[in-house]
Design a protein around this motif. Structure first.
Motif, PDB file in Angstrom:
ATOM      1  N   GLY A 288     -62.781  77.130  92.138  1.00  0.00           N
ATOM      2  CA  GLY A 288     -62.661  75.739  91.726  1.00  0.00           C
ATOM      3  C   GLY A 288     -61.483  75.434  90.820  1.00  0.00           C
ATOM      4  O   GLY A 288     -61.483  74.421  90.121  1.00  0.00           O
ATOM      5  N   PHE A 289     -60.456  76.286  90.853  1.00  0.00           N
ATOM      6  CA  PHE A 289     -59.249  76.017  90.072  1.00  0.00           C
ATOM      7  C   PHE A 289     -58.190  75.368  90.964  1.00  0.00           C
ATOM      8  O   PHE A 289     -58.041  75.737  92.141  1.00  0.00           O
ATOM      9  CB  PHE A 289     -58.683  77.310  89.481  1.00  0.00           C
ATOM     10  N   THR A 290     -57.457  74.405  90.416  1.00  0.00           N
ATOM     11  CA  THR A 290     -56.283  73.869  91.101  1.00  0.00           C
ATOM     12  C   THR A 290     -55.120  74.800  90.792  1.00  0.00           C
ATOM     13  O   THR A 290     -54.619  74.842  89.663  1.00  0.00           O
ATOM     14  CB  THR A 290     -55.946  72.442  90.617  1.00  0.00           C
ATOM     15  N   VAL A 291     -54.697  75.551  91.783  1.00  0.00           N
ATOM     16  CA  VAL A 291     -53.744  76.641  91.549  1.00  0.00           C
ATOM     17  C   VAL A 291     -52.334  76.217  91.944  1.00  0.00           C
ATOM     18  O   VAL A 291     -52.087  75.788  93.082  1.00  0.00           O
ATOM     19  CB  VAL A 291     -54.153  77.906  92.330  1.00  0.00           C
ATOM     20  N   PHE A 292     -51.406  76.370  90.996  1.00  0.00           N
ATOM     21  CA  PHE A 292     -49.973  76.234  91.236  1.00  0.00           C
ATOM     22  C   PHE A 292     -49.335  77.598  91.009  1.00  0.00           C
ATOM     23  O   PHE A 292     -49.800  78.395  90.192  1.00  0.00           O
ATOM     24  CB  PHE A 292     -49.344  75.225  90.275  1.00  0.00           C
TER      25      PHE A 292
END
Length: 604
Positions: A288-292
């Motif tokens: 559930g992490f927004t990964v960049f």
């Protein structure tokens, strides 16, 4: 009484090579050799002088060591007598074995040594004798070098390192006539294995333009975005230093605070995204992490003047601005791997000095900050070697990726050099498709100015640990100003970033630090998915000054450290918000992940 027939001795069938095929092969060899030799000679005018200088400097150290050994004849005589006694014991135990009795061992190979795993090394009297003779002699040489007096610690480490390279190269497993597996293969195939091996060697020499570029895996078996680096995502920003990837969400809700990953630029990011089942990136997305992620450019001669400042300015500082445009979030959590972790610490110190701490937590994987004890890499950072390296970089504008790859391979020569020499050239086998080795062979260049700064200021002079020891973008860097929560992961068998050295670096921050020690080494320690159910990790709520004291009171937990880290990071990531899809913010999609920057290969 009928005469009892003796059992017939069955010899392996020998297949003789076809004369026409052999003639065609040697014609092909001659043609290729002309091109290879031409390429090789064209490189000697630039590389040869510097290589010779390095060799002469090393030879001087070994000459001095020999003189010191000869200066104590009594000690030398005793050492020779000890070796002779060991040889006599080996011969006494070998003689009965030649008449059918079980072969007893005088010496055994070290635990984990894969060179002598073939049964004949133990069961065949001749090869057992060869192996044990080698082990006795090599052990004697190691002891002689280790016990020589009159050298400082750094010089002794260099002598021991290069002695190991010499002794490993002379292992009987590396020669066709003294390797039982190669002998069997040669008899059974009529020498076809050696012919195939010659073809493989010529192909590697041709691919390396006269320099042996040994294949560790089938380079045609993988394609980025197809069967490695496959986590779905988009490139949403790019500049001349990096592409910023935003990965597609896999959950309906995500944590409010994005996660920015700092890969090392000393190699490529997809070690964290080899396959779905062991991808750290995919696992982060699934939590559930927004990964960049920053995917660094593979620099060429046009980027010779790019400095560490440029990696800071056009890397994380540019990425933070882009992430805010894409998500509306000014603050992120961050994860840095190896050199990427070093850059993360520098970025946090820089932002603290500017009064804008936009990275609110830092995760450092196998990261060196205090370089007082850099492990075996120390042998490559003497003044003579750095100066020679700088002259080579001046000519090209960069450090060639093959040089860096060779350096790391030398740290584990038996596994990363000689095992492939035997398989590819003596056994004549084609390299096996292996995604990790494909990544390992996908080397990157280093800009000349940046790499010189990195070697001299961090490795050689260890200035990063000192407040204001280095200055970037006009700002003195002080790691003691980093007060954000930190998760610091090291690996107990790491030979590139020794865990006790990385632990000393974790003490430089003044914020709360959770130090975690994983099993295994520099790669398998961090890249250890929970589903694999492998290894273990240690934790300790205390953070004493001494690494051994920390380990003495640490608690061991079986399995992967990833869930422990996700729990820690989740508490620092805010509430849940609807999932963010790349391209729906203010940054348009440029191309699909993994992007074009990572696809630039040096050698194919």
């Amino acid at each position: 009484m009928a005469e009892q027939k003796k059992p017939e001795l069955k010899l392996p069938e020998i297949k003789m090579p076809d004369p026409a095929e052999m003639a065609q092969l040697f014609s092909h060899i001659a043609e290729k050799s002309q091109v290879i030799v031409k390429d090789f000679l064209s490189r000697q005018s630039t590389d040869g002088a510097h290589d010779m200088k390095d060799t002469m400097a090393l030879g001087k150290s070994f000459m001095e060591m020999t003189q010191k050994i000869m200066a104590d004849p009594a000690k030398l005589a005793q050492a020779q007598m000890d070796l002779w006694k060991n040889y006599m014991e080996l011969w006494q135990k070998t003689l009965p074995a030649m008449f059918g009795q079980p072969m007893e061992s005088v010496v055994r190979e070290p635990k984990g040594d894969k060179r002598f795993k073939h049964d004949d090394w133990q069961d065949n009297v001749l090869f057992s004798y060869i192996k044990q003779s080698y082990l006795l002699t090599s052990g004697w040489i190691y002891d002689m070098v280790a016990n020589v007096e009159g050298f400082d610690d750094k010089t002794k480490k260099k002598l021991q390192f290069y002695t190991r390279q010499f002794v490993d190269a002379l292992s009987p497993s590396n020669f066709a006539m003294t390797n039982p597996e190669v002998v069997r293969a040669t008899i059974e195939s009529g020498g076809q294995n050696l012919i195939n091996g010659l073809k493989n060697m010529l192909g590697d020499l041709e691919r390396g333009k006269g320099k042996l570029s040994m294949r560790m895996t089938d380079l045609d078996a993988f394609e980025l975005g197809k069967n490695v680096a496959t986590t779905p995502g988009k490139v949403v920003y790019q500049n001349e230093m990096m592409q910023l990837l935003q990965y597609d969400p896999s959950t309906p809700d995500v944590f409010k605070k994005p996660l920015l990953i700092f890969p090392p630029w000393i190699n490529k990011f997809y070690i964290m995204d080899l396959r779905p089942k062991n991808s750290l990136i995919k696992w982060c997305v699934d939590q559930g992490f927004t990964v960049f992620l920053m995917s660094w450019i593979n620099p060429d001669e046009k980027m010779a003047e790019k400095a560490f400042d440029d990696y800071l300015k056009d890397g994380p500082l540019a990425a933070l601005e882009a992430i805010e445009q894409a998500t509306g979030e000014a603050e992120v959590n961050a994860l840095g791997y190896c050199l990427g972790g070093t850059l993360l610490s520098v970025t946090n110190a820089y932002l603290a000095a500017q009064g804008t701490p936009r990275i609110t937590s830092g995760t450092h994987l196998t990261t060196m900050l205090n370089f007082a004890q850099p492990g075996e890499l120390e042998v490559f950072i003497e003044e003579e070697q750095i100066a020679s390296l700088e002259k080579r970089m001046e000519l090209k504008g960069y450090l060639d990726g093959s040089e860096m790859a060779t350096t790391f391979s030398m740290l584990r020569a038996n596994d990363l050099i000689w095992s492939f020499f035997i398989s590819n050239y003596l056994l004549g086998k084609d390299p096996f498709p292996f995604d990790l080795l494909y990544w390992n062979s996908d080397s990157t260049r280093m800009p000349a100015k940046m790499h010189s700064f990195y070697l001299r200021n961090l490795y050689q002079h260890n200035r990063l640990k000192d407040p204001g020891g280095i200055t970037l973008l006009g700002t003195p860097i002080d790691l003691s100003k980093v007060k954000v929560p930190t998760y610091f992961l090291s690996a107990i068998e790491d030979h590139i970033a020794p865990w006790t050295s990385t632990y000393s670096g974790s003490l430089l921050f003044t914020g709360p630090v959770k130090f975690v020690l994983s099993g295994s080494g520099h790669i398998a320690g961090p890249i250890n998915p929970p589903a694999a159910n492998k290894y273990f990790f240690w934790t300790n709520p205390k953070h004493p000054a001494d690494a051994d004291e920390w380990l003495k009171e640490a608690k061991q937990t079986d399995g992967s450290w990833w869930p422990d880290w996700a729990k820690w990071l989740g508490k620092l990531s805010g509430e849940k918000v609807p999932a963010r899809v790349p391209g729906t913010g203010k940054l348009p999609v440029i191309e699909d992940a993994p992007g074009s920057y990572v696809k630039a290969r040096l050698v194919k």
